[in-house]
Design an enzyme around this catalytic site. Structure first.
Site, PDB file in Angstrom:
ATOM      1  N   ASP A  24       0.895  -1.127  -0.154  1.00 35.90           N
ATOM      2  CA  ASP A  24       0.080   0.054  -0.048  1.00 35.90           C
ATOM      3  C   ASP A  24       0.895   1.304  -0.099  1.00 35.90           C
ATOM      4  O   ASP A  24       2.014   1.100   0.115  1.00 35.90           O
ATOM      5  CB  ASP A  24      -0.860  -0.112   1.176  1.00 35.90           C
ATOM      6  N   ASP A  26      -0.112   5.264   1.005  1.00 40.11           N
ATOM      7  CA  ASP A  26      -0.080   6.094   2.314  1.00 40.11           C
ATOM      8  C   ASP A  26      -0.117   5.302   3.381  1.00 40.11           C
ATOM      9  O   ASP A  26      -0.656   4.378   3.878  1.00 40.11           O
ATOM     10  CB  ASP A  26      -1.429   6.835   2.117  1.00 40.11           C
ATOM     11  N   GLU A  71     -14.121   4.916   7.794  1.00 38.81           N
ATOM     12  CA  GLU A  71     -12.970   4.070   7.297  1.00 38.81           C
ATOM     13  C   GLU A  71     -12.474   3.047   8.358  1.00 38.81           C
ATOM     14  O   GLU A  71     -12.008   1.960   8.275  1.00 38.81           O
ATOM     15  CB  GLU A  71     -11.843   4.850   6.641  1.00 38.81           C
ATOM     16  N   SER A 139      -2.656   1.551  -4.351  1.00 39.83           N
ATOM     17  CA  SER A 139      -3.176   2.665  -3.560  1.00 39.83           C
ATOM     18  C   SER A 139      -4.613   3.142  -3.721  1.00 39.83           C
ATOM     19  O   SER A 139      -5.038   3.327  -5.113  1.00 39.83           O
ATOM     20  CB  SER A 139      -2.499   3.699  -3.691  1.00 39.83           C
ATOM     21  N   ALA A 140      -5.329   3.280  -2.807  1.00 46.11           N
ATOM     22  CA  ALA A 140      -6.916   4.103  -3.077  1.00 46.11           C
ATOM     23  C   ALA A 140      -6.477   5.321  -2.842  1.00 46.11           C
ATOM     24  O   ALA A 140      -7.425   6.292  -3.006  1.00 46.11           O
ATOM     25  CB  ALA A 140      -7.716   3.297  -1.917  1.00 46.11           C
ATOM     26  N   ASP A 213      -1.746  -0.889   5.882  1.00 46.58           N
ATOM     27  CA  ASP A 213      -1.919  -0.318   7.019  1.00 46.58           C
ATOM     28  C   ASP A 213      -3.601  -0.302   7.581  1.00 46.58           C
ATOM     29  O   ASP A 213      -3.865   0.221   8.263  1.00 46.58           O
ATOM     30  CB  ASP A 213      -1.557   1.301   7.155  1.00 46.58           C
TER      31      ASP A 213
HETATM   32  P1  TMP Z   1      -3.842   4.124   0.435  1.00 44.11           P
HETATM   33  O1  TMP Z   1      -4.562   3.098  -0.233  1.00 44.11           O
HETATM   34  O2  TMP Z   1      -2.655   4.458  -0.180  1.00 44.11           O
HETATM   35  O3  TMP Z   1      -3.749   3.929   1.801  1.00 44.11           O
HETATM   36  O4  TMP Z   1      -4.881   5.388   0.131  1.00 44.11           O
HETATM   37  C1  TMP Z   1      -6.157   5.835   0.631  1.00 44.11           C
HETATM   38  C2  TMP Z   1      -6.144   6.513   2.036  1.00 44.11           C
HETATM   39  O5  TMP Z   1      -6.570   7.837   1.428  1.00 44.11           O
HETATM   40  C3  TMP Z   1      -7.144   6.125   2.770  1.00 44.11           C
HETATM   41  O6  TMP Z   1      -6.867   5.853   4.067  1.00 44.11           O
HETATM   42  C4  TMP Z   1      -8.291   7.147   2.846  1.00 44.11           C
HETATM   43  C5  TMP Z   1      -7.534   8.381   2.500  1.00 44.11           C
HETATM   44  N1  TMP Z   1      -8.067   9.358   1.916  1.00 44.11           N
HETATM   45  C6  TMP Z   1      -7.832  10.667   2.427  1.00 44.11           C
HETATM   46  O7  TMP Z   1      -7.161  10.926   3.329  1.00 44.11           O
HETATM   47  N2  TMP Z   1      -8.607  11.920   1.772  1.00 44.11           N
HETATM   48  C7  TMP Z   1      -9.597  11.562   0.831  1.00 44.11           C
HETATM   49  O8  TMP Z   1     -10.332  12.677   0.414  1.00 44.11           O
HETATM   50  C8  TMP Z   1      -9.962  10.220   0.481  1.00 44.11           C
HETATM   51  C9  TMP Z   1     -10.910   9.853  -0.595  1.00 44.11           C
HETATM   52  C10 TMP Z   1      -9.272   9.173   1.020  1.00 44.11           C
END
Ligand code: TMP
Length: 272
Positions: A24, A26, A71, A139-140, A213
């Site tokens: 992942d 973030d 979340e 990554s989301a 994470d």
């Molecule tokens: P990841 O898949 O790389 O962890 O990224 C997704 C993360 O981004 C998830 O923990 C939610 C976060 N996120 C924000 O911080 N702000 C936002 O506006 C959105 C849609 C997601």
């Protein structure tokens, strides 16, 4: 514990030619905090950038305050959370489009942000690059920002593949939407890239080091074609007490408030 020992031994003894890494982005490849200050995520980089209009910051922070607690709510099931996550992403994506972001501005957004890789990430990725180990960053977050962070830290090498939400631009380089299907926190599985030639690189690589994470990150290895030895390393950064049990149930190794790549780095350090 014995099972984890066995898994690590198998992965180490099989060597680099059997290995692939799925991570992942973030708060997994990147640090959560540095010098007592929270580090920005992909979304945080845009939220806090002076290159973005003030209305974006206000509205995106309101959305974050509403949806982030959902979340990470330990009492809600994934099925219950998914509609909220989709709602969140749809609203934030609509908001980004309204900002008419230029492709050119991303480099400055990233270089002026405080996003940082976990300590030891550069060394780990450099070793994986030298050993030609495929690394999937799943990554989301937002692919364009994430790629820029990887470039900024000189770790976006040719063995790294990014699956994420990528911007669509018009012919003037202004962001006008997103490409393809939405990747949100709970629909991460490698089926999303089945059509990609990335899978050709994975032949014979039955061993996976997976890092995430979020409990949603466990699914990232679901599309790996062969029966695999998957070592799941989970970073537990937030709501530690409430979530420790479920992380222990789902990940093989759980690291609490660890800001380093020490564990993955030492496993890879033993490999040939
Ligand atoms: P990841 O898949 O790389 O962890 O990224 C997704 C993360 O981004 C998830 O923990 C939610 C976060 N996120 C924000 O911080 N702000 C936002 O506006 C959105 C849609 C997601």
């Amino acid at each position: 514990m014995a099972r984890v020992d066995e898994l690590v031994t198998t992965i180490v003894e099989s060597g680099f030619s059997s290995l692939q890494v799925i991570a992942d982005f973030d708060r997994t490849l990147t640090r959560v905090w540095y010098n007592g200050k929270e580090c920005e995520t992909c979304h945080g980089i845009m939220d806090n950038s002076s290159l973005m209009p003030a209305f974006f910051r206000e509205d995106s922070n309101k959305l974050l305050a509403k949806y982030y607690p959902i979340e990470i709510d330990p009492k809600m099931s994934e099925e219950e959370k998914i509609p909220y996550m989709i709602e969140w992403y749809e609203q934030i994506h609509e908001l980004i489009v309204k900002c008419k972001v230029s492709q050119e501005s991303l480099e400055e957004m990233v270089s002026s942000s405080n996003a940082r890789l976990r300590d030891g990430t550069e060394e780990l990725l450099s070793k994986l690059h030298s050993a030609e180990v495929p690394v999937l960053v799943f990554s989301a977050g937002m692919g364009d920002i994430l790629e820029q962070v990887l470039r900024h830290f000189n770790v976006y090498t040719d063995n790294v593949k990014v699956v994420s939400n990528f911007f669509k631009y018009n012919d003037k380089g202004v962001m006008i939407g997103f490409k393809g299907d939405l990747v949100h926190i709970f629909n991460k599985n490698e089926n999303a890239i089945h059509s990609s030639d990335y899978f050709d690189k994975l032949k014979g690589r039955n061993n996976v080091i997976l890092m995430g994470d979020s409990l949603g990150d466990i699914k990232m290895a679901m599309g790996v074609p062969q029966p695999s030895n998957v070592l799941k390393i989970g970073f537990l950064n937030d709501k530690v007490e409430e979530r420790l049990e479920s992380y222990m149930d789902n990940f093989d190794i759980v690291l609490i408030d660890d800001q380093t790549m020490g564990v993955a780095g030492s496993i890879v350090g033993l490999m040939k």
